[in-house]
Design a protein around this motif. Structure first.
Motif, PDB file in Angstrom:
ATOM      1  N   HIS A 172      75.383 233.062  63.883  1.00 51.63           N
ATOM      2  CA  HIS A 172      74.721 232.050  64.699  1.00 51.63           C
ATOM      3  C   HIS A 172      75.673 231.481  65.742  1.00 51.63           C
ATOM      4  O   HIS A 172      76.886 231.431  65.546  1.00 51.63           O
ATOM      5  CB  HIS A 172      74.225 230.890  63.826  1.00 51.63           C
ATOM      6  N   SER A 173      75.110 231.033  66.851  1.00 50.91           N
ATOM      7  CA  SER A 173      75.891 230.285  67.848  1.00 50.91           C
ATOM      8  C   SER A 173      74.943 229.373  68.614  1.00 50.91           C
ATOM      9  O   SER A 173      73.732 229.615  68.677  1.00 50.91           O
ATOM     10  CB  SER A 173      76.612 231.223  68.815  1.00 50.91           C
ATOM     11  N   LEU A 174      75.515 228.344  69.199  1.00 52.08           N
ATOM     12  CA  LEU A 174      74.732 227.391  69.981  1.00 52.08           C
ATOM     13  C   LEU A 174      74.007 228.089  71.120  1.00 52.08           C
ATOM     14  O   LEU A 174      72.791 227.907  71.306  1.00 52.08           O
ATOM     15  CB  LEU A 174      75.660 226.300  70.521  1.00 52.08           C
ATOM     16  N   ASP A 175      74.721 228.896  71.882  1.00 51.77           N
ATOM     17  CA  ASP A 175      74.103 229.530  73.048  1.00 51.77           C
ATOM     18  C   ASP A 175      73.010 230.520  72.652  1.00 51.77           C
ATOM     19  O   ASP A 175      71.965 230.600  73.318  1.00 51.77           O
ATOM     20  CB  ASP A 175      75.170 230.223  73.894  1.00 51.77           C
ATOM     21  N   LYS A 176      73.224 231.278  71.588  1.00 52.65           N
ATOM     22  CA  LYS A 176      72.196 232.217  71.153  1.00 52.65           C
ATOM     23  C   LYS A 176      70.947 231.482  70.688  1.00 52.65           C
ATOM     24  O   LYS A 176      69.817 231.911  70.979  1.00 52.65           O
ATOM     25  CB  LYS A 176      72.743 233.114  70.031  1.00 52.65           C
ATOM     26  N   ALA A 190      75.486 224.250  60.280  1.00 52.54           N
ATOM     27  CA  ALA A 190      75.563 223.216  61.317  1.00 52.54           C
ATOM     28  C   ALA A 190      74.285 223.376  62.138  1.00 52.54           C
ATOM     29  O   ALA A 190      74.302 223.841  63.275  1.00 52.54           O
ATOM     30  CB  ALA A 190      76.807 223.362  62.171  1.00 52.54           C
ATOM     31  N   ARG A 191      73.159 223.040  61.500  1.00 55.57           N
ATOM     32  CA  ARG A 191      71.832 223.216  62.094  1.00 55.57           C
ATOM     33  C   ARG A 191      71.454 221.956  62.857  1.00 55.57           C
ATOM     34  O   ARG A 191      71.216 220.898  62.293  1.00 55.57           O
ATOM     35  CB  ARG A 191      70.792 223.511  61.018  1.00 55.57           C
ATOM     36  N   CYS A 192      71.372 222.096  64.148  1.00 55.71           N
ATOM     37  CA  CYS A 192      71.058 220.962  65.012  1.00 55.71           C
ATOM     38  C   CYS A 192      69.585 221.009  65.404  1.00 55.71           C
ATOM     39  O   CYS A 192      68.839 221.865  64.931  1.00 55.71           O
ATOM     40  CB  CYS A 192      71.990 220.982  66.227  1.00 55.71           C
ATOM     41  N   PRO A 213      64.818 224.452  65.800  1.00 55.66           N
ATOM     42  CA  PRO A 213      66.111 224.396  65.107  1.00 55.66           C
ATOM     43  C   PRO A 213      67.159 225.100  65.956  1.00 55.66           C
ATOM     44  O   PRO A 213      66.884 226.150  66.550  1.00 55.66           O
ATOM     45  CB  PRO A 213      65.841 225.163  63.815  1.00 55.66           C
ATOM     46  N   ILE A 214      68.341 224.532  66.031  1.00 56.91           N
ATOM     47  CA  ILE A 214      69.437 225.155  66.777  1.00 56.91           C
ATOM     48  C   ILE A 214      70.577 225.416  65.791  1.00 56.91           C
ATOM     49  O   ILE A 214      71.284 224.499  65.371  1.00 56.91           O
ATOM     50  CB  ILE A 214      69.913 224.250  67.930  1.00 56.91           C
ATOM     51  N   GLU A 215      70.695 226.675  65.399  1.00 57.46           N
ATOM     52  CA  GLU A 215      71.736 227.074  64.448  1.00 57.46           C
ATOM     53  C   GLU A 215      73.024 227.325  65.231  1.00 57.46           C
ATOM     54  O   GLU A 215      73.128 228.285  65.988  1.00 57.46           O
ATOM     55  CB  GLU A 215      71.318 228.337  63.699  1.00 57.46           C
ATOM     56  N   THR A 216      74.019 226.464  65.044  1.00 59.56           N
ATOM     57  CA  THR A 216      75.249 226.579  65.837  1.00 59.56           C
ATOM     58  C   THR A 216      76.347 227.352  65.127  1.00 59.56           C
ATOM     59  O   THR A 216      77.372 227.660  65.730  1.00 59.56           O
ATOM     60  CB  THR A 216      75.784 225.188  66.218  1.00 59.56           C
TER      61      THR A 216
END
Length: 288
Positions: free
Chosen positions: A79-83, A43-45, A5-8
């Motif tokens: 949360h952030s995309l890079d983190k 905005a979970r990618c 999961p990528i939490e943006t």
């Protein structure tokens, strides 16, 4: 295949807009609103590591818009995309493909960033191909008045100008078609024209990234359709067909916008498909 999961980043939207004609007294039970009638959204990618490919499905709002713009969406959390990419052991330069379910700003805003001196824009994933489909690209770049505020030129045109934009061909006759990215795609048109839902096969289970067909657990019942949908009656038909297949085939739904629930299974009831069990990515995939 490994799935992360990528939490943006989290945001808020008006609960009434998110549930259309459904009364607040009902939707507030599953998606409680704050004093301003706003509900929590994610905005979970999704990141898929498959052989030499690292595929990112959607990428959130991004960070290039103005403070005034983000003020409308009440960003919250850390949360952030890079983190999230770093927590999974990757950097955005490792991403080989960015698959965009559709081109509304909360799904593709992270595709493009300011250049170094903030005089223009550049792709945020310099080594990736950006995937959409031609019909949706035309829809987004020549927007109707209803969706114009959701299709931002600064998110779209730089993808084309970079030479990194690629189209997936739609085969009209099939519910589910295979793609060059190694997973199936189901097209739906009620929310916006030619939205694409990835279907992943993982250890014998089918998982569907539900995007904006079913944005949260609270949207599983058929009439719970967003006010944002351009063709709500078509969404009803698409949800009915989708949920029937999901229950029959034990599909798991991966939620993009549910801030508090990540994955669920479904069961058939007298009222139709309903939530069965909730899961986290860590439970199913041993990832954070």
């Amino acid at each position: 295949m490994t799935i992360y999961p990528i939490e943006t980043g989290n945001f808020k939207l008006d609960g009434g807009a998110m549930f259309g004609v459904v009364p607040k007294s009902i939707w507030n039970k599953t998606n409680p609103a704050d004093a301003n009638n706003m509900i929590d959204l994610a905005a979970r990618c999704l990141l898929i590591e498959d052989g030499e490919r690292l595929i990112l499905i959607d990428n959130g709002l991004g960070n290039k818009q103005s403070e005034k713009f983000f003020g409308y969406y009440y960003l919250w959390g850390d949360h952030s995309l890079d983190k999230s990419l770093k927590n999974a052991g990757f950097h955005r330069d490792d991403v080989t493909d960015v698959f965009l379910t559709h081109l509304h700003f909360d799904h593709c805003g992270g595709s493009i960033q300011w250049n170094k001196d903030r005089t223009g824009y550049e792709p945020a994933f310099k080594n990736a191909r950006f995937w959409t489909n031609k019909d949706h690209w035309e829809w987004a770049t020549k927007p109707n008045a209803r969706e114009k505020a959701s299709f931002l030129k600064e998110n779209l045109i730089p993808m084309q100008e970079s030479g990194q934009l690629h189209f997936i061909d739609r085969k009209e006759s099939s519910f589910l078609q295979e793609s060059e990215l190694g997973f199936g795609i189901h097209f739906v048109d009620g929310h916006t024209d030619k939205q694409m839902l990835p279907h992943l096969n993982y250890k014998g289970k089918t998982m569907v990234f539900a995007a904006d067909l079913i944005p949260t657990v609270g949207h599983i019942p058929l009439p719970y359709v967003m006010g944002y949908d351009t063709r709500p009656l078509l969404t009803l038909q698409e949800k009915a067909s989708f949920l029937e297949k999901a229950v029959d085939n034990d599909w798991l739904l991966l939620f993009e916008h549910d801030a508090h629930n990540q994955i669920c299974s479904l069961k058939r009831t007298e009222k139709g498909a309903r939530l069965d069990q909730l899961f986290s990515y860590n439970e199913l995939f041993n990832t954070q």
